[in-house]
Motif scaffolding. Structure first.
Motif, PDB file in Angstrom:
ATOM      1  N   TRP A 159       0.828  -1.206   0.000  1.00 24.89           N
ATOM      2  CA  TRP A 159       0.000   0.000   0.000  1.00 24.89           C
ATOM      3  C   TRP A 159       0.869   1.266   0.000  1.00 24.89           C
ATOM      4  O   TRP A 159       0.585   2.216  -0.717  1.00 24.89           O
ATOM      5  CB  TRP A 159      -0.917  -0.011   1.230  1.00 24.89           C
ATOM      6  CG  TRP A 159      -1.687   1.288   1.371  1.00 24.89           C
ATOM      7  CD1 TRP A 159      -2.809   1.656   0.712  1.00 24.89           C
ATOM      8  CD2 TRP A 159      -1.348   2.367   2.249  1.00 24.89           C
ATOM      9  NE1 TRP A 159      -3.210   2.915   1.099  1.00 24.89           N
ATOM     10  CE2 TRP A 159      -2.323   3.375   2.048  1.00 24.89           C
ATOM     11  CE3 TRP A 159      -0.340   2.587   3.171  1.00 24.89           C
ATOM     12  CZ2 TRP A 159      -2.300   4.581   2.747  1.00 24.89           C
ATOM     13  CZ3 TRP A 159      -0.324   3.787   3.859  1.00 24.89           C
ATOM     14  CH2 TRP A 159      -1.294   4.778   3.644  1.00 24.89           C
ATOM     15  N   ARG A 160       1.972   1.255   0.774  1.00 23.98           N
ATOM     16  CA  ARG A 160       2.807   2.455   0.827  1.00 23.98           C
ATOM     17  C   ARG A 160       3.480   2.718  -0.514  1.00 23.98           C
ATOM     18  O   ARG A 160       3.552   3.865  -0.966  1.00 23.98           O
ATOM     19  CB  ARG A 160       3.868   2.296   1.912  1.00 23.98           C
ATOM     20  CG  ARG A 160       4.847   3.480   1.997  1.00 23.98           C
ATOM     21  CD  ARG A 160       5.652   3.451   3.274  1.00 23.98           C
ATOM     22  NE  ARG A 160       4.796   3.759   4.421  1.00 23.98           N
ATOM     23  CZ  ARG A 160       4.484   4.984   4.815  1.00 23.98           C
ATOM     24  NH1 ARG A 160       4.921   6.040   4.142  1.00 23.98           N
ATOM     25  NH2 ARG A 160       3.725   5.190   5.870  1.00 23.98           N
ATOM     26  N   SER A 161       3.951   1.630  -1.160  1.00 28.23           N
ATOM     27  CA  SER A 161       4.643   1.843  -2.424  1.00 28.23           C
ATOM     28  C   SER A 161       3.692   2.056  -3.593  1.00 28.23           C
ATOM     29  O   SER A 161       3.996   2.829  -4.505  1.00 28.23           O
ATOM     30  CB  SER A 161       5.576   0.657  -2.715  1.00 28.23           C
ATOM     31  OG  SER A 161       4.817  -0.537  -2.837  1.00 28.23           O
ATOM     32  N   GLU A 162       2.502   1.367  -3.576  1.00 23.46           N
ATOM     33  CA  GLU A 162       1.606   1.436  -4.730  1.00 23.46           C
ATOM     34  C   GLU A 162       0.568   2.540  -4.606  1.00 23.46           C
ATOM     35  O   GLU A 162       0.027   3.003  -5.624  1.00 23.46           O
ATOM     36  CB  GLU A 162       0.895   0.091  -4.910  1.00 23.46           C
ATOM     37  CG  GLU A 162       1.848  -1.050  -5.234  1.00 23.46           C
ATOM     38  CD  GLU A 162       1.134  -2.404  -5.291  1.00 23.46           C
ATOM     39  OE1 GLU A 162      -0.121  -2.408  -5.196  1.00 23.46           O
ATOM     40  OE2 GLU A 162       1.818  -3.431  -5.417  1.00 23.46           O
ATOM     41  N   ALA A 178      -9.662   7.797  -1.290  1.00 23.55           N
ATOM     42  CA  ALA A 178     -10.286   7.175  -2.465  1.00 23.55           C
ATOM     43  C   ALA A 178      -9.322   6.206  -3.126  1.00 23.55           C
ATOM     44  O   ALA A 178      -9.704   5.108  -3.541  1.00 23.55           O
ATOM     45  CB  ALA A 178     -10.721   8.251  -3.449  1.00 23.55           C
ATOM     46  N   ALA A 179      -8.046   6.604  -3.213  1.00 21.76           N
ATOM     47  CA  ALA A 179      -7.055   5.721  -3.832  1.00 21.76           C
ATOM     48  C   ALA A 179      -6.890   4.446  -3.011  1.00 21.76           C
ATOM     49  O   ALA A 179      -6.728   3.343  -3.565  1.00 21.76           O
ATOM     50  CB  ALA A 179      -5.718   6.447  -3.952  1.00 21.76           C
ATOM     51  N   THR A 180      -6.967   4.581  -1.694  1.00 18.42           N
ATOM     52  CA  THR A 180      -6.829   3.394  -0.832  1.00 18.42           C
ATOM     53  C   THR A 180      -8.024   2.464  -0.992  1.00 18.42           C
ATOM     54  O   THR A 180      -7.865   1.229  -1.072  1.00 18.42           O
ATOM     55  CB  THR A 180      -6.683   3.845   0.631  1.00 18.42           C
ATOM     56  OG1 THR A 180      -5.518   4.660   0.767  1.00 18.42           O
ATOM     57  CG2 THR A 180      -6.555   2.656   1.552  1.00 18.42           C
ATOM     58  N   ASP A 181      -9.239   3.026  -1.003  1.00 17.13           N
ATOM     59  CA  ASP A 181     -10.422   2.184  -1.159  1.00 17.13           C
ATOM     60  C   ASP A 181     -10.368   1.414  -2.463  1.00 17.13           C
ATOM     61  O   ASP A 181     -10.681   0.201  -2.519  1.00 17.13           O
ATOM     62  CB  ASP A 181     -11.688   3.051  -1.128  1.00 17.13           C
ATOM     63  CG  ASP A 181     -11.942   3.640   0.263  1.00 17.13           C
ATOM     64  OD1 ASP A 181     -11.337   3.108   1.233  1.00 17.13           O
ATOM     65  OD2 ASP A 181     -12.692   4.618   0.380  1.00 17.13           O
ATOM     66  N   PRO A 241      -0.032  12.346  -4.865  1.00 16.82           N
ATOM     67  CA  PRO A 241       0.628  13.625  -4.627  1.00 16.82           C
ATOM     68  C   PRO A 241       0.057  14.323  -3.397  1.00 16.82           C
ATOM     69  O   PRO A 241      -1.055  14.034  -2.951  1.00 16.82           O
ATOM     70  CB  PRO A 241       0.338  14.415  -5.907  1.00 16.82           C
ATOM     71  CG  PRO A 241      -0.920  13.821  -6.429  1.00 16.82           C
ATOM     72  CD  PRO A 241      -0.885  12.366  -6.090  1.00 16.82           C
ATOM     73  N   ILE A 242       0.881  15.252  -2.853  1.00 10.25           N
ATOM     74  CA  ILE A 242       0.428  16.051  -1.723  1.00 10.25           C
ATOM     75  C   ILE A 242      -0.839  16.812  -2.153  1.00 10.25           C
ATOM     76  O   ILE A 242      -0.860  17.473  -3.190  1.00 10.25           O
ATOM     77  CB  ILE A 242       1.508  17.042  -1.270  1.00 10.25           C
ATOM     78  CG1 ILE A 242       2.776  16.283  -0.834  1.00 10.25           C
ATOM     79  CG2 ILE A 242       0.998  17.917  -0.146  1.00 10.25           C
ATOM     80  CD1 ILE A 242       2.553  15.351   0.312  1.00 10.25           C
ATOM     81  N   GLY A 243      -1.876  16.689  -1.336  1.00 14.14           N
ATOM     82  CA  GLY A 243      -3.154  17.313  -1.687  1.00 14.14           C
ATOM     83  C   GLY A 243      -4.090  16.377  -2.428  1.00 14.14           C
ATOM     84  O   GLY A 243      -5.267  16.695  -2.628  1.00 14.14           O
ATOM     85  N   GLY A 244      -3.602  15.194  -2.863  1.00  9.80           N
ATOM     86  CA  GLY A 244      -4.442  14.219  -3.563  1.00  9.80           C
ATOM     87  C   GLY A 244      -5.358  13.478  -2.606  1.00  9.80           C
ATOM     88  O   GLY A 244      -5.179  13.510  -1.379  1.00  9.80           O
ATOM     89  N   ARG A 256      -2.004   5.503   9.986  1.00  6.30           N
ATOM     90  CA  ARG A 256      -0.814   6.339  10.182  1.00  6.30           C
ATOM     91  C   ARG A 256      -0.457   7.078   8.901  1.00  6.30           C
ATOM     92  O   ARG A 256      -0.083   8.257   8.912  1.00  6.30           O
ATOM     93  CB  ARG A 256       0.372   5.477  10.637  1.00  6.30           C
ATOM     94  CG  ARG A 256       0.249   4.970  12.063  1.00  6.30           C
ATOM     95  CD  ARG A 256       1.577   4.409  12.557  1.00  6.30           C
ATOM     96  NE  ARG A 256       2.018   3.272  11.752  1.00  6.30           N
ATOM     97  CZ  ARG A 256       1.705   2.003  11.992  1.00  6.30           C
ATOM     98  NH1 ARG A 256       0.929   1.696  13.047  1.00  6.30           N
ATOM     99  NH2 ARG A 256       2.154   1.034  11.223  1.00  6.30           N
ATOM    100  N   GLY A 257      -0.526   6.419   7.779  1.00  3.92           N
ATOM    101  CA  GLY A 257      -0.218   7.061   6.507  1.00  3.92           C
ATOM    102  C   GLY A 257      -1.193   8.179   6.183  1.00  3.92           C
ATOM    103  O   GLY A 257      -0.798   9.234   5.666  1.00  3.92           O
ATOM    104  N   MET A 258      -2.478   7.962   6.475  1.00  2.95           N
ATOM    105  CA  MET A 258      -3.475   9.004   6.217  1.00  2.95           C
ATOM    106  C   MET A 258      -3.156  10.266   7.035  1.00  2.95           C
ATOM    107  O   MET A 258      -3.232  11.392   6.526  1.00  2.95           O
ATOM    108  CB  MET A 258      -4.868   8.487   6.586  1.00  2.95           C
ATOM    109  CG  MET A 258      -5.408   7.407   5.645  1.00  2.95           C
ATOM    110  SD  MET A 258      -5.878   8.106   4.076  1.00  2.95           S
ATOM    111  CE  MET A 258      -6.608   6.651   3.280  1.00  2.95           C
ATOM    112  N   ALA A 259      -2.798  10.088   8.324  1.00  4.13           N
ATOM    113  CA  ALA A 259      -2.494  11.241   9.177  1.00  4.13           C
ATOM    114  C   ALA A 259      -1.257  11.992   8.667  1.00  4.13           C
ATOM    115  O   ALA A 259      -1.234  13.228   8.605  1.00  4.13           O
ATOM    116  CB  ALA A 259      -2.277  10.767  10.618  1.00  4.13           C
TER     117      ALA A 259
END
Length: 783
Positions: free
Chosen positions: A100-103, A116-119, A109-112, A149-152
């Motif tokens: 998930w972190r790499s893909e 939604a991309a995770t779902d 991008p910052i602000g993206g 953690r990544g979302m925060a």
């Protein structure tokens, strides 16, 4: 025993009364024991089950962590099965988190929209799970924590990026306004409010941001821009609630003012400093005033681009410092150019200092202007030699180069160039070798004399002679010179002793030819001995000349005799008290090249003691040795108290006095039969010219008294004497006797001593007729 049977026994014996009480107690004790044993058996069984479960769990974890499939034999055990599923699920969760972190995370991008991309990624990657609830639950638990953690972090980075972008935009706005000058103190308040929003309402940080942006926008070296900023910060409205920024931030204002002024004084960029350094290098390398004047425009250009008031001033000072000497040098170069063209008489001191600059302006190839400028010994020996012969001097740099080229047999081209240069100097001076030899150190003169004689007598090409010299051993030439014995140089002699005896005979012959009188080194019947230092210098010169002569096929004897000429100007002949003479090596006025300065510090001619010494005032040779001997005889009449009973005066050799151009006057055979330097003590009563005189302790007064006594004896008219200077001469010559005062301590008391010294001089200085008549009148009137 079962409980039913116990109860039956209890009922059967109940009727017997107290007789059977003890039996009942026994039965109860048996029941309690049976219950304890049952509980122990149960606990033992549970411990075994726990151990089996622990072993099964450990085995499951080990299999799962090792990536092995589940053990079929163990899979029937629930603990093994559930542990294997839980650990495998956790491992799968970590793997999914990395994917998930790499893909997803790294590609959003910052602000993206990371959610939604995770779902979308979960639907395509995880789907509905594996079907094993335990496995899926543990896998998703690990993955969910990582995603949270990544979302925060993504939200924080987005907020920080927005703030940084806003700050950069505000900094750019401030920079453009300040650079264009289109801003007012009111703008500072508006910019501060915007900066406060970006800094979460922190007004202090907002003010620091705004003033920092304005400071950065003030161009380095822009004194007007810096002053405008400081003025704006002092005006009302630039700070909080209508106050000035300075009123709210007095200490910060002072610090800001210091930083701005420092930026005005010095450039703060590497490029700016490099630009100023480059100009300084060009100033140091400039050869003409015109080149320096052209640099002034570059200085202003660099200052306009990089600022730095003091940097500009520093470079301008360097330019001005360099310009003065360069202007004067250019004047000297122009003068030397006129002398080189034949106008006027060259001044050797001017030529010596500025000939390098002059030669740098001479066209390298007169027929090809594009070839540039600059000639020298190495690249144009003939043209340079012609100019040097006309100008009469070389610089120290040229002298050092000439010495190097002559001695470097590993550089035959350079050696040939040096020989061509010297030969050209000889030819341009009418074939006279004297001036050319002054350009060469003493240790090379004999060798060059041999080489030049060979070239003149054989017409061999210079390259051929240089090739023969090169056979001496290249870089080891000095070692080979020292290792060449006199027997190798005189192979017909039977041994080294006879070879050295022949060498000394040739040196004596050279002394008679070049230092003696009419082919004789002796003056009448006066024996002349040679000082050890002079003998060593003569033999060293002779040896070098002999080695070169043998190497190129020249006459060794002639080379040895001719080498004496290279030292003849440095030989003093001293009259000794016993009537003989001694040849010593002169130490006064000798330069690094072995030449002797023609005058003393007081301007009087520097004269050596010899039999044939050219007097430049008359153009004739004088016997200054005989003049000194006559002066010693006259001095003995003055200091007769020291030389009674047939004693005599002569000259000694004292290194300290020799460095001043003086020789100590010495005596022998006085009434106490003591010999030594003539030393008088102030305050003593001495016999001067037959009169007892108490010698004053004042040096000037003592000089006057001794001068009067000497002139009374020689019969010369009185003239002013001087402390440590004028004593007397003979027949109108310049002064020769001197007294040297010195202070010393005797028995703890300060004592003034006067040492009598002598400086060689000429007998005839072309005195006037009036002076000559006065002299004769005094002599005739003398008793």
């Amino acid at each position: 025993m079962s409980g039913t049977r116990l109860q039956a026994l209890q009922s059967a014996f109940a009727g017997f009364g107290g007789a059977f009480t003890s039996i009942g107690t026994m039965i109860r004790s048996a029941q309690e024991q049976e219950q304890i044993e049952a509980r122990v058996d149960h606990q033992v069984a549970m411990i075994g089950i726990q151990r089996d479960n622990e072993r099964a769990g450990n085995q499951a974890a080990a299999d799962a962590n090792a990536g092995r499939p589940a053990d079929p034999a163990m899979s029937e055990q629930r603990v093994y099965r559930e542990t294997f599923a839980a650990v495998s699920g956790q491992r799968q969760g970590f793997a999914l988190a990395d994917r998930w972190r790499s893909e997803v995370y790294d590609r959003t991008p910052i602000g993206g929209d990371l959610r939604a991309a995770t779902d979308e990624w979960l639907r395509s990657t995880v789907g509905r799970g594996s079907g094993d609830p335990t496995f899926d639950r543990h896998a998703m638990d690990v993955l969910s924590r990582a995603v949270d953690r990544g979302m925060a972090s993504h939200r924080d980075e987005g907020a920080r990026a927005v703030t940084e972008q806003g700050a950069e935009n505000l900094r750019g706005l401030i920079g453009r306004a300040v650079s264009s000058g289109d801003w007012t103190p009111d703008d500072i308040g508006r910019w501060t409010s915007t900066a406060a929003v970006l800094n979460r309402g922190d007004r202090n940080r907002a003010q620091a941001f705004v003033t920092g942006a304005i400071e950065q926008a003030v161009r380095t070296g822009d004194e007007a821009g810096a002053q405008r900023l400081l003025t704006a910060l002092q005006q009302e409205g630039s700070g909080r609630e209508g106050r000035s920024w300075r009123a709210d931030n007095e200490q910060a204002y002072v610090a800001l003012e210091g930083r701005l002024m420092e930026r005005v004084r010095h450039t703060r960029t590497v490029a700016g400093q490099a630009a100023y350094n480059q100009i300084e290098d060009r100033i140091a390398q400039a050869r003409t005033p015109g080149e320096l004047v052209a640099l002034q425009e570059d200085i202003e250009r660099v200052h306009g681009q990089y600022g730095g008031v003091e940097d500009r001033q520093r470079v301008q000072r360097a330019l001005a410092t360099r310009l003065g000497p360069l202007v004067r040098q250019q004047e000297h170069v122009n003068q030397i150019r006129e002398w080189a063209a034949g106008a006027g008489s060259p001044d050797p001191s001017v030529v010596r200092q500025h000939i390098d600059a002059f030669l740098a302006t001479v066209p390298t190839n007169p027929q090809d202007p594009s070839a540039g400028q600059g000639i020298g010994i190495a690249n144009a020996p003939e043209r340079t030699g012609t100019l040097v012969a006309r100008l009469g001097a070389v610089s120290d740099t040229m002298g050092a180069q000439l010495r190097t080229l002559l001695a470097d047999t590993a550089n035959p081209d350079g050696q040939a160039a040096a020989i061509r240069f010297l030969r050209t100097v000889e030819g341009a001076r009418g074939g006279s070798r004297d001036f050319a030899l002054t350009l060469i150190p003493e240790e090379h003169r004999g060798a060059y004399r041999v080489i030049s004689d060979m070239l003149t007598s054989t017409n061999l090409p210079v390259e051929r002679v240089v090739e023969r010299i090169g056979a001496l051993g290249g870089n080891d030439v000095e070692r080979n010179l020292h290792e060449t014995t006199w027997q190798r140089l005189y192979p017909r002699e039977d041994n080294q002793a006879k070879a050295e005896e022949r060498m000394r005979r040739q040196i004596a012959q050279g002394l008679r030819e070049h230092v003696g009188n009419s082919g004789s080194f002796w003056s009448g019947n006066t024996a002349i001995t040679v000082d050890g230092a002079l003998q060593g210098a003569l033999e060293a010169n002779a040896h070098t000349a002999a080695v070169y002569a043998r190497q190129i096929g020249a006459d060794v004897d002639q080379a040895v005799r001719g080498s004496i000429r290279d030292l003849q100007g440095r030989v003093d002949l001293l009259p000794l008290p016993d009537g003989s003479a001694r040849a010593v090596l002169r130490r006064d006025g000798v330069g690094r090249d072995g030449t002797v300065t023609p005058v003393h510090a007081d301007g009087a001619p520097r004269v050596r003691g010899g039999i044939n010494v050219r007097n430049p005032a008359t153009g004739r040779d004088e016997n200054t040795l005989e003049t000194a001997r006559e002066d010693m005889q006259m001095g003995a009449q003055v200091f007769n108290g020291l030389v009674a009973d047939g004693g005599r005066l002569g000259l000694g050799d004292d290194p300290r006095m020799a460095a001043m151009g003086l020789r100590p006057v010495v005596h022998s055979g006085n009434r106490d039969h003591i010999s030594g330097a003539v030393v008088l003590q102030g305050g003593d009563e001495v016999d001067l010219g037959g009169e007892r005189v108490r010698l004053p302790t004042n040096p000037e007064e003592a000089a006057r008294i001794i001068t009067e006594r000497i002139r009374a004896v020689e019969g010369r008219p009185q003239d002013a004497g001087g402390y440590g200077g004028t004593m007397a001469g003979t027949n109108g010559s310049e002064t020769r006797f001197r007294i040297i005062p010195e202070q010393t301590a005797v028995n703890g008391q300060s004592v003034t001593l006067y040492r009598l010294a002598y400086r060689f001089g000429f007998r005839d200085r072309q005195i006037t007729a009036e002076e000559r008549a006065a002299m004769h009148q005094n002599r005739n009137a003398a008793p």
